[in-house]
Write a protein that holds these residues in place. Structure first.
Motif, PDB file in Angstrom:
ATOM      1  N   UNK A 157       0.834  -1.204   0.000  1.00 58.78           N
ATOM      2  CA  UNK A 157       0.000   0.000   0.000  1.00 58.78           C
ATOM      3  C   UNK A 157       0.867   1.253   0.000  1.00 58.78           C
ATOM      4  N   UNK A 158       1.965   1.223   0.760  1.00 62.22           N
ATOM      5  CA  UNK A 158       2.848   2.397   0.848  1.00 62.22           C
ATOM      6  C   UNK A 158       3.438   2.736  -0.511  1.00 62.22           C
ATOM      7  N   UNK A 159       3.887   1.723  -1.246  1.00 61.92           N
ATOM      8  CA  UNK A 159       4.472   1.974  -2.567  1.00 61.92           C
ATOM      9  C   UNK A 159       3.410   2.461  -3.546  1.00 61.92           C
ATOM     10  N   UNK A 165       0.692   9.371  -5.603  1.00 64.40           N
ATOM     11  CA  UNK A 165       0.974  10.753  -5.196  1.00 64.40           C
ATOM     12  C   UNK A 165       2.008  11.387  -6.122  1.00 64.40           C
ATOM     13  N   UNK A 166       3.011  10.624  -6.522  1.00 61.50           N
ATOM     14  CA  UNK A 166       4.035  11.131  -7.441  1.00 61.50           C
ATOM     15  C   UNK A 166       3.417  11.469  -8.793  1.00 61.50           C
ATOM     16  N   UNK A 167       2.550  10.608  -9.290  1.00 64.08           N
ATOM     17  CA  UNK A 167       1.877  10.852 -10.564  1.00 64.08           C
ATOM     18  C   UNK A 167       1.076  12.155 -10.500  1.00 64.08           C
ATOM     19  N   UNK A 168       0.287  12.303  -9.432  1.00 62.22           N
ATOM     20  CA  UNK A 168      -0.532  13.516  -9.290  1.00 62.22           C
ATOM     21  C   UNK A 168       0.347  14.753  -9.137  1.00 62.22           C
ATOM     22  N   UNK A 169       1.464  14.616  -8.453  1.00 66.74           N
ATOM     23  CA  UNK A 169       2.372  15.747  -8.264  1.00 66.74           C
ATOM     24  C   UNK A 169       2.971  16.207  -9.588  1.00 66.74           C
ATOM     25  N   UNK A 177      -0.046  23.611 -11.077  1.00 70.40           N
ATOM     26  CA  UNK A 177       0.199  24.543  -9.967  1.00 70.40           C
ATOM     27  C   UNK A 177       1.357  24.067  -9.090  1.00 70.40           C
ATOM     28  N   UNK A 178       1.355  22.782  -8.769  1.00 69.10           N
ATOM     29  CA  UNK A 178       2.425  22.231  -7.934  1.00 69.10           C
ATOM     30  C   UNK A 178       3.765  22.373  -8.633  1.00 69.10           C
ATOM     31  N   UNK A 179       3.806  22.101  -9.920  1.00 66.35           N
ATOM     32  CA  UNK A 179       5.065  22.211 -10.657  1.00 66.35           C
ATOM     33  C   UNK A 179       5.563  23.658 -10.711  1.00 66.35           C
ATOM     34  N   UNK A 227       0.611  15.744  -0.032  1.00 68.31           N
ATOM     35  CA  UNK A 227       0.256  14.329  -0.170  1.00 68.31           C
ATOM     36  C   UNK A 227       1.466  13.500  -0.577  1.00 68.31           C
ATOM     37  N   UNK A 228       2.276  14.052  -1.481  1.00 66.73           N
ATOM     38  CA  UNK A 228       3.473  13.338  -1.913  1.00 66.73           C
ATOM     39  C   UNK A 228       4.443  13.161  -0.755  1.00 66.73           C
ATOM     40  N   UNK A 229       4.638  14.212   0.036  1.00 72.16           N
ATOM     41  CA  UNK A 229       5.565  14.121   1.163  1.00 72.16           C
ATOM     42  C   UNK A 229       5.110  13.089   2.193  1.00 72.16           C
TER      43      UNK A 229
END
Length: 144
Positions: free
Chosen positions: A25-27, A33-37, A42-44, A92-94
C-alpha cells in the motif's frame, strides 16, 4: 564468485521481498501521489519557483549576513517553501514518501538485526544508535 544453492535461494527471497514492496500500500500510495504531483501544473510552478529562489539563496549564503539582499532572500525562501509545502499535491506526496521510507527503514532494520543486533541501521535519516554530532557522545547523546 561461486554460485551455490544457498546463493540462489537468497536471490529468490530478495526478489520476493522486492515484489512484496512493489505491491505494498505504501508503494502504491507513493506512486499515485508522485503521478498527481508531476501532472499538477500549480504544484510544478510552485516547485520551480522554489528551486529558482533556492539557487539565489545558495549564492547569498556564500556571503551570509554580509550580502545586501540577505534578509529579503531569506524571507522569500521561507515564503516560497511555505507556499510549496501547503499545496495539496506536494503535501500528499511528502506524506506518501515518508510512509514508504518508514516501510523501507523497517525492512532494513529486520534484515540487519537478523544478522546482528549490533548493526547500526538508518532510520528517519539518521543512524539508529548514533547521534551524528561527531562528538563521540560528549553532547549527552547515546552514541554507541
Amino acid at each position: 564468485m561461486i554460485v551455490n544453492q544457498e546463493m540462489i535461494e537468497l536471490l529468490d527471497e530478495a526478489e520476493q521481498l522486492t515484489d512484496m514492496i512493489l505491491q505494498s500500500e505504501a508503494y502504491n500510495a507513493y506512486k499515485e501521489a508522485h503521478y498527481h504531483l508531476i501532472h499538477d501544473q500549480e504544484a510544478q510552478e510552485l516547485i520551480q519557483a522554489f528551486v529558482h529562489i533556492k539557487a539565489t539563496y545558495e549564492e547569498v549564503q556564500r556571503f551570509g549576513r554580509y550580502h545586501p539582499d540577505y534578509n529579503q532572500i531569506m524571507r522569500e525562501v521561507r515564503a516560497k517553501k511555505r507556499q510549496m509545502d501547503l499545496n495539496e499535491k506536494v503535501a500528499s506526496f511528502k506524506v506518501a514518501e515518508r510512509e514508504l521510507q518508514r516501510l523501507l527503514d523497517d525492512i532494513s532494520e529486520l534484515i540487519a538485526h537478523s544478522v546482528s543486533e549490533h548493526i547500526l541501521v538508518p532510520k528517519d535519516g539518521i543512524i539508529d544508535g548514533a547521534c551524528g554530532c561527531g562528538s563521540g557522545g560528549s553532547c549527552g547523546c547515546q552514541a554507541s
